[in-house]
Design a protein around this motif. Sequence first.
Motif, PDB file in Angstrom:
ATOM      1  N   HIS A   1       7.903  -9.173   7.483  1.00 20.10           N
ATOM      2  CA  HIS A   1       6.586  -9.755   7.196  1.00 20.10           C
ATOM      3  C   HIS A   1       5.966  -8.944   6.059  1.00 20.10           C
ATOM      4  O   HIS A   1       5.795  -7.733   6.198  1.00 20.10           O
ATOM      5  CB  HIS A   1       5.685  -9.695   8.425  1.00 20.10           C
ATOM      6  CG  HIS A   1       6.345 -10.198   9.677  1.00 20.10           C
ATOM      7  ND1 HIS A   1       6.382 -11.523  10.011  1.00 20.10           N
ATOM      8  CD2 HIS A   1       7.003  -9.531  10.658  1.00 20.10           C
ATOM      9  CE1 HIS A   1       7.036 -11.665  11.155  1.00 20.10           C
ATOM     10  NE2 HIS A   1       7.411 -10.475  11.570  1.00 20.10           N
ATOM     11  N   ASN A   2       5.636  -9.597   4.975  1.00 19.71           N
ATOM     12  CA  ASN A   2       4.933  -8.944   3.871  1.00 19.71           C
ATOM     13  C   ASN A   2       3.437  -9.030   4.132  1.00 19.71           C
ATOM     14  O   ASN A   2       2.893 -10.116   4.281  1.00 19.71           O
ATOM     15  CB  ASN A   2       5.286  -9.585   2.533  1.00 19.71           C
ATOM     16  CG  ASN A   2       6.722  -9.313   2.148  1.00 19.71           C
ATOM     17  OD1 ASN A   2       7.187  -8.180   2.223  1.00 19.71           O
ATOM     18  ND2 ASN A   2       7.454 -10.346   1.756  1.00 19.71           N
ATOM     19  N   ILE A   3       2.792  -7.868   4.169  1.00 20.99           N
ATOM     20  CA  ILE A   3       1.374  -7.783   4.457  1.00 20.99           C
ATOM     21  C   ILE A   3       0.658  -7.369   3.184  1.00 20.99           C
ATOM     22  O   ILE A   3       0.932  -6.325   2.613  1.00 20.99           O
ATOM     23  CB  ILE A   3       1.080  -6.750   5.583  1.00 20.99           C
ATOM     24  CG1 ILE A   3       1.955  -7.024   6.807  1.00 20.99           C
ATOM     25  CG2 ILE A   3      -0.393  -6.715   5.915  1.00 20.99           C
ATOM     26  CD1 ILE A   3       1.748  -8.354   7.469  1.00 20.99           C
TER      27      ILE A   3
ATOM     28  N   ASP B   1       0.877  -1.167   0.000  1.00 26.15           N
ATOM     29  CA  ASP B   1       0.000   0.000   0.000  1.00 26.15           C
ATOM     30  C   ASP B   1       0.913   1.216   0.000  1.00 26.15           C
ATOM     31  O   ASP B   1       2.063   1.126   0.409  1.00 26.15           O
ATOM     32  CB  ASP B   1      -0.861  -0.038   1.273  1.00 26.15           C
ATOM     33  CG  ASP B   1      -1.876   1.086   1.385  1.00 26.15           C
ATOM     34  OD1 ASP B   1      -1.881   1.993   0.541  1.00 26.15           O
ATOM     35  OD2 ASP B   1      -2.666   1.058   2.346  1.00 26.15           O
ATOM     36  N   ASP B   2       0.440   2.347  -0.423  1.00 24.72           N
ATOM     37  CA  ASP B   2       1.252   3.556  -0.307  1.00 24.72           C
ATOM     38  C   ASP B   2       0.429   4.766   0.122  1.00 24.72           C
ATOM     39  O   ASP B   2       0.831   5.899  -0.050  1.00 24.72           O
ATOM     40  CB  ASP B   2       2.011   3.854  -1.596  1.00 24.72           C
ATOM     41  CG  ASP B   2       1.119   4.218  -2.759  1.00 24.72           C
ATOM     42  OD1 ASP B   2      -0.118   4.217  -2.605  1.00 24.72           O
ATOM     43  OD2 ASP B   2       1.665   4.518  -3.830  1.00 24.72           O
ATOM     44  N   SER B   3      -0.708   4.505   0.730  1.00 22.36           N
ATOM     45  CA  SER B   3      -1.621   5.593   1.077  1.00 22.36           C
ATOM     46  C   SER B   3      -1.258   6.314   2.373  1.00 22.36           C
ATOM     47  O   SER B   3      -1.725   7.409   2.616  1.00 22.36           O
ATOM     48  CB  SER B   3      -3.043   5.048   1.220  1.00 22.36           C
ATOM     49  OG  SER B   3      -3.129   4.197   2.346  1.00 22.36           O
ATOM     50  N   GLY B   4      -0.447   5.730   3.229  1.00 20.46           N
ATOM     51  CA  GLY B   4      -0.178   6.316   4.542  1.00 20.46           C
ATOM     52  C   GLY B   4      -1.241   5.916   5.546  1.00 20.46           C
ATOM     53  O   GLY B   4      -0.940   5.576   6.676  1.00 20.46           O
TER      54      GLY B   4
ATOM     55  N   ASN C   1       4.605   1.150   0.491  1.00 23.21           N
ATOM     56  CA  ASN C   1       5.221   1.283  -0.827  1.00 23.21           C
ATOM     57  C   ASN C   1       5.508   2.715  -1.260  1.00 23.21           C
ATOM     58  O   ASN C   1       5.990   2.928  -2.360  1.00 23.21           O
ATOM     59  CB  ASN C   1       4.349   0.612  -1.895  1.00 23.21           C
ATOM     60  CG  ASN C   1       4.605  -0.869  -1.964  1.00 23.21           C
ATOM     61  OD1 ASN C   1       5.694  -1.325  -1.666  1.00 23.21           O
ATOM     62  ND2 ASN C   1       3.594  -1.625  -2.342  1.00 23.21           N
ATOM     63  N   HIS C   2       5.219   3.697  -0.437  1.00 26.41           N
ATOM     64  CA  HIS C   2       5.551   5.078  -0.774  1.00 26.41           C
ATOM     65  C   HIS C   2       7.076   5.196  -0.831  1.00 26.41           C
ATOM     66  O   HIS C   2       7.781   4.725   0.066  1.00 26.41           O
ATOM     67  CB  HIS C   2       4.968   6.022   0.278  1.00 26.41           C
ATOM     68  CG  HIS C   2       5.156   7.460  -0.043  1.00 26.41           C
ATOM     69  ND1 HIS C   2       6.311   8.129   0.283  1.00 26.41           N
ATOM     70  CD2 HIS C   2       4.348   8.345  -0.674  1.00 26.41           C
ATOM     71  CE1 HIS C   2       6.209   9.378  -0.115  1.00 26.41           C
ATOM     72  NE2 HIS C   2       5.025   9.539  -0.707  1.00 26.41           N
ATOM     73  N   ASP C   3       7.604   5.801  -1.891  1.00 22.70           N
ATOM     74  CA  ASP C   3       9.053   5.824  -2.116  1.00 22.70           C
ATOM     75  C   ASP C   3       9.847   6.357  -0.923  1.00 22.70           C
ATOM     76  O   ASP C   3      10.828   5.740  -0.499  1.00 22.70           O
ATOM     77  CB  ASP C   3       9.391   6.656  -3.359  1.00 22.70           C
ATOM     78  CG  ASP C   3       8.998   5.960  -4.659  1.00 22.70           C
ATOM     79  OD1 ASP C   3       8.872   4.721  -4.667  1.00 22.70           O
ATOM     80  OD2 ASP C   3       8.836   6.672  -5.666  1.00 22.70           O
ATOM     81  N   ASP C   4       9.467   7.501  -0.384  1.00 16.24           N
ATOM     82  CA  ASP C   4      10.221   8.088   0.728  1.00 16.24           C
ATOM     83  C   ASP C   4      10.145   7.228   1.985  1.00 16.24           C
ATOM     84  O   ASP C   4      11.144   7.048   2.686  1.00 16.24           O
ATOM     85  CB  ASP C   4       9.710   9.502   1.035  1.00 16.24           C
ATOM     86  CG  ASP C   4      10.030  10.495  -0.066  1.00 16.24           C
ATOM     87  OD1 ASP C   4      10.950  10.218  -0.873  1.00 16.24           O
ATOM     88  OD2 ASP C   4       9.362  11.543  -0.129  1.00 16.24           O
ATOM     89  N   ARG C   5       8.961   6.683   2.276  1.00 14.32           N
ATOM     90  CA  ARG C   5       8.825   5.843   3.476  1.00 14.32           C
ATOM     91  C   ARG C   5       9.555   4.513   3.301  1.00 14.32           C
ATOM     92  O   ARG C   5      10.117   3.977   4.263  1.00 14.32           O
ATOM     93  CB  ARG C   5       7.351   5.639   3.813  1.00 14.32           C
ATOM     94  CG  ARG C   5       6.694   6.915   4.348  1.00 14.32           C
ATOM     95  CD  ARG C   5       5.295   6.687   4.860  1.00 14.32           C
ATOM     96  NE  ARG C   5       4.341   6.333   3.834  1.00 14.32           N
ATOM     97  CZ  ARG C   5       3.551   7.210   3.194  1.00 14.32           C
ATOM     98  NH1 ARG C   5       3.623   8.496   3.474  1.00 14.32           N
ATOM     99  NH2 ARG C   5       2.695   6.793   2.284  1.00 14.32           N
TER     100      ARG C   5
END
Length: 142
Positions: A139-141, A11-14, A114-118
């Motif tokens: 752990h991959n969620i 996910d990359d939504s925060g 998955n957000h690039d900076d995070r």
Amino acid sequence: MTRVDFYILDDDSGDGLQRFACRLVDKAWGRGMRCFINTATPDQAARLDELLWTFRDISFLPHAIAPAAESARLAALIGNDSEPDTELDLLINLSPEVPTWFSRFERVAELVDNHDDRRKAGRERFRFYRDRGYQLESHNIR
């Protein structure tokens, strides 16, 4: 020695990180553990405060924004880059940096999406722990 688990969210939504933090608090509370959620910003702390009231329709997790006078009865304290003043079992880190006081916890949960900076900051935290010899699990969620 502190055990460190990295949870990698697809996910990359925060918001996904915050919702997953709520799930971890719920699971830890069910196992008799108390948590400290270290947030990146005061706004994120406020959002988590709201989510912990509402993320499940059938239950509520007792929590407060730190410092809290009656923290012994809480599942979680929420802070913003400030060390808690009470003993807790699990640190859930949503900050891009490793808190200097992380080793006082039995376990640390590092949440990464998955957000690039995070993702980049998460890799740096992983190297920090690895280079100091901490036991790491990933752990991959989905």
